[in-house]
Design an enzyme around this catalytic site. Structure first.
Site, mmCIF file in Angstrom:
data_model
loop_
_atom_site.group_PDB
_atom_site.id
_atom_site.type_symbol
_atom_site.label_atom_id
_atom_site.label_comp_id
_atom_site.label_asym_id
_atom_site.label_seq_id
_atom_site.Cartn_x
_atom_site.Cartn_y
_atom_site.Cartn_z
ATOM 1 N N HIS A 94 -9.755 -12.265 -22.567
ATOM 2 C CA HIS A 94 -9.993 -10.876 -22.979
ATOM 3 C C HIS A 94 -8.822 -10.344 -23.810
ATOM 4 O O HIS A 94 -7.813 -9.913 -23.246
ATOM 5 C CB HIS A 94 -10.163 -9.990 -21.737
ATOM 6 C CG HIS A 94 -11.458 -10.197 -21.046
ATOM 7 N ND1 HIS A 94 -12.602 -9.492 -21.363
ATOM 8 C CD2 HIS A 94 -11.807 -11.053 -20.064
ATOM 9 C CE1 HIS A 94 -13.598 -9.900 -20.598
ATOM 10 N NE2 HIS A 94 -13.135 -10.852 -19.802
ATOM 11 N N GLY B 214 -19.106 -9.925 -19.798
ATOM 12 C CA GLY B 214 -20.170 -9.402 -18.943
ATOM 13 C C GLY B 214 -20.177 -10.144 -17.628
ATOM 14 O O GLY B 214 -19.619 -11.232 -17.521
ATOM 15 N N CYS C 209 -15.275 -14.021 -23.828
ATOM 16 C CA CYS C 209 -15.629 -14.398 -22.465
ATOM 17 C C CYS C 209 -17.139 -14.663 -22.325
ATOM 18 O O CYS C 209 -17.633 -15.629 -22.882
ATOM 19 C CB CYS C 209 -15.116 -13.337 -21.491
ATOM 20 S SG CYS C 209 -15.083 -13.952 -19.805
ATOM 21 N N TYR C 210 -17.891 -13.813 -21.643
ATOM 22 C CA TYR C 210 -19.351 -14.017 -21.576
ATOM 23 C C TYR C 210 -19.918 -14.121 -22.997
ATOM 24 O O TYR C 210 -20.828 -14.915 -23.268
ATOM 25 C CB TYR C 210 -20.010 -12.860 -20.811
ATOM 26 C CG TYR C 210 -21.506 -13.008 -20.688
ATOM 27 C CD1 TYR C 210 -22.063 -13.746 -19.661
ATOM 28 C CD2 TYR C 210 -22.356 -12.418 -21.630
ATOM 29 C CE1 TYR C 210 -23.432 -13.904 -19.567
ATOM 30 C CE2 TYR C 210 -23.730 -12.574 -21.540
ATOM 31 C CZ TYR C 210 -24.272 -13.317 -20.513
ATOM 32 O OH TYR C 210 -25.626 -13.471 -20.423
ATOM 33 N N GLU D 217 -8.636 -7.598 -25.318
ATOM 34 C CA GLU D 217 -8.547 -6.131 -25.331
ATOM 35 C C GLU D 217 -7.701 -5.571 -24.196
ATOM 36 O O GLU D 217 -7.349 -4.408 -24.211
ATOM 37 C CB GLU D 217 -9.954 -5.498 -25.283
ATOM 38 C CG GLU D 217 -10.777 -5.799 -24.036
ATOM 39 C CD GLU D 217 -11.460 -7.146 -24.080
ATOM 40 O OE1 GLU D 217 -11.151 -7.941 -24.980
ATOM 41 O OE2 GLU D 217 -12.289 -7.407 -23.200
ATOM 42 N N ASP E 19 -10.887 19.480 -25.417
ATOM 43 C CA ASP E 19 -12.129 19.130 -26.108
ATOM 44 C C ASP E 19 -12.858 20.358 -26.651
ATOM 45 O O ASP E 19 -13.220 20.406 -27.830
ATOM 46 C CB ASP E 19 -13.076 18.358 -25.177
ATOM 47 C CG ASP E 19 -12.392 17.140 -24.579
ATOM 48 O OD1 ASP E 19 -11.360 16.727 -25.129
ATOM 49 O OD2 ASP E 19 -12.885 16.628 -23.557
ATOM 50 N N LYS F 126 -11.061 10.256 -26.553
ATOM 51 C CA LYS F 126 -10.116 11.332 -26.260
ATOM 52 C C LYS F 126 -8.877 11.300 -27.183
ATOM 53 O O LYS F 126 -8.445 12.336 -27.689
ATOM 54 C CB LYS F 126 -9.660 11.187 -24.802
ATOM 55 C CG LYS F 126 -8.835 12.334 -24.301
ATOM 56 C CD LYS F 126 -9.726 13.401 -23.773
ATOM 57 C CE LYS F 126 -8.974 14.588 -23.241
ATOM 58 N NZ LYS F 126 -9.894 15.580 -22.699
#
Ligand code: XMP
Length: 523
Positions: free
Chosen positions: A180, A57, A84-85, A182, A237, A379
């Protein structure tokens, strides 16, 4: 109600929180993102997570009133991973210390970009498959840093600017990392998530095969024997939503396909053939091209084009859906990213770059309830579900196509002739991309017909025809994009084909603008 093992992601406003969710979903773990403010003790009990991740964040935990999770989260008895944060929050909440960053000047501790973490001599389950090459590249993005770890924690990895890069309290299964995992720039980050969900006891029970059956049961329970209408656009979609709902309730579903005359070559015929003939889904093909094109005559302003199309679309959809009679539900292909409440720190309204065309507002206008069977999906999961439902791979992998269609790829005034020329050029271009095996590497590609005519020479004669621009971008979500680096051979061959095969175009250009500063579409 379906029940999956749930991982709770507490969002502290990082730009990349959604990436955490995507990494986990790829591991067949069901996760939900909740903003920290929304988490009360009661909400935690409802969610009943099997593990928790604290996102990064932008705030500083050293600031009074900075974001915090509810205290009860530490008493749930489930593994927690702070990023992190999230690491700093965990340390401070549990008795450690965090210092504000010194960005400039000697001895700065802020760290942005690539860094290398080396292990301590102690090994833990979280790090199985890590440090095979002695050090791991990670992505750091922090101003503040942990200066003293909380009681019970130990250090398992360090980097030059982050002595507490990887820490854990093994007795409570609390883990906290400064970097991070990710993002793409932490190449082995996925392994870290894999280890975390394994040690938290997830079995990988979130698959599209299982989801399909659950979603069908849910749709039946929600809809009963009422009628449902679904607006089909030809996009992935709405198509996946329609096929899924049709599997659930059969002919109680009617699809309405609004053909605004701004579709690509053969697109309307293909959509109608697939849904009506192949899937036997009752389909109203509302061929309203004349209505839209007449109304757009002489309109050159992009926003007026978009608003006109949006307004007519709603009117036409309403008219045709009204013909179904007695429908109680409207199906929409809303996805999870549209549903996630975001943590906003700026507070101010953001600027409207383009007013997007959608059918928002229709349910209230028509007094219909919503069925949104894709609300929990990203998606790529929608594509996997489409595959489970037997939609052809070539259809599922189609590039996105905007609601206002070719209108925004024909800058300036739209005419039927121009649309015809554009359709042909676009078809040749996409054919080229497919022939060269590039379609799946590109996120979106299309031709735009420019509102200028230029002089050329063909054979012995002078030509005075339109110029067209080719666009192809790579992107993750359309929010940012890079132009695709075609070879000069490919571009040359494509230009030659377009000029030879499409009457009305004598010049081809390639758009090499990234987003930002450009946008993907021309209008
Ligand atoms: P821009 O041009 O804003 O486009 O960079 C980003 C992505 O959004 C698509 N797009 C739209 N999609 N309705 C849609 O459904 C719209 O009005 C619309 N405008 C742009 C565009 O094709 C790209 O994928």
């Amino acid at each position: 109600m379906p029940s999956h093992d749930t991982l709770l992601i507490v969002d502290f406003g990082s730009q990349v929180t959604q990436l955490i969710a995507r990494r986990l979903r790829e591991l067949n773990v069901y996760c939900e993102i909740h903003p920290y403010q929304s988490l009360t003790a009661e909400r935690l009990t409802q969610i009943a997570p099997k593990a928790v991740i604290f996102s990064g964040g932008p705030d500083s935990v050293t600031r009074a009133g900075s974001p915090r999770p509810p205290r009860q989260i530490y008493d749930l008895g489930v593994p927690i991973l702070g990023i992190c944060y999230g690491q700093q929050v965990m340390m401070q909440d549990l008795g450690g210390q965090v210092e504000g960053g010194k960005i400039s000047g000697g001895g700065g501790t802020a760290e942005f970009g690539r860094a290398y973490v080396t292990p301590t001599d102690k090994r833990i389950d979280l790090l199985t498959g890590w440090f095979l090459d002695t050090r791991e590249q990670v992505w750091m993005s922090h101003g503040d840093h942990v200066s003293e770890i909380a009681p019970g924690f130990q250090v398992y990895g360090t980097s030059p600017n982050a002595p507490f890069a990887i820490t854990a309290d093994l007795s409570r299964h609390f883990y906290a990392v400064q970097f991070h995992p990710e993002v793409h720039h932490t190449p082995n980050g996925k392994t870290l998530y894999e280890n975390f969900v394994r040690l938290a006891g997830f079995t990988g029970d979130w698959t599209m095969n299982a989801y399909r059956d659950e979603a069908i049961a849910q749709i039946r329970a929600q809809v009963g024997d009422a009628k449902v209408i679904c607006g089909l656009s030809g996009g992935v979609d709405s198509s996946v939503a329609a096929v899924l709902i049709h599997e659930a309730i059969g002919d109680q579903l009617t699809c309405v396909f609004v053909d605004h005359g701004l579709l690509r070559q053969n697109e309307a015929a293909e959509v109608v053939a697939m849904f009506r003939d192949h899937y036997n889904i009752p389909l109203i093909h509302a061929d309203e091209a004349d209505l839209f094109l007449d109304e757009l005559e002489g309109v050159t302003d992009p926003e007026i084009k978009r608003k006109t199309i949006g307004r007519l679309f709603i009117d036409v959809f309403q008219k045709h859906a009204g013909d179904v009679g007695g429908a109680e539900f409207l199906a929409q292909g809303t996805l999870y990213p549209d549903v996630i409440e975001s943590v906003s720190f700026s507070g101010g309204p953001s600027v409207t770059i383009k007013s997007h065309h959608n059918v928002g507002g229709l349910p209230e206008k028509m007094g219909l309830k919503l069925v949104e069977p894709l609300r929990e999906l990203f998606k790529d999961e929608v594509r996997a579900l489409g595959h489970e439902l037997g939609l052809p791979a070539s259809f599922i992998g189609r590039h996105p196509f905007p609601g206002p269609g070719l209108a925004i790829r024909c800058p300036g005034e739209i005419t039927r002739d121009k649309l015809d020329i554009l359709r042909q050029a676009d078809a040749v271009y996409i054919d080229q991309i497919r022939r060269h095996g590039l379609y799946d590497e590109i996120w979106q590609a299309f031709a735009a017909l420019l509102p200028v005519r230029t002089v050329g020479v063909m054979g012995d004669g002078r030509t005075y025809d339109y110029a067209c621009a080719l666009r192809a971008v790579t992107s993750v979500d359309g929010m940012t994009a890079d132009y695709y680096p075609f070879s000069h051979d490919f571009l040359g061959e494509t230009a030659t084909r377009i000029i030879n095969e499409v009457q009305g175009i004598n010049r081809v250009t390639y758009d090499i603008t990234s987003k930002p500063p450009g946008t993907i579409e021309w209008e």
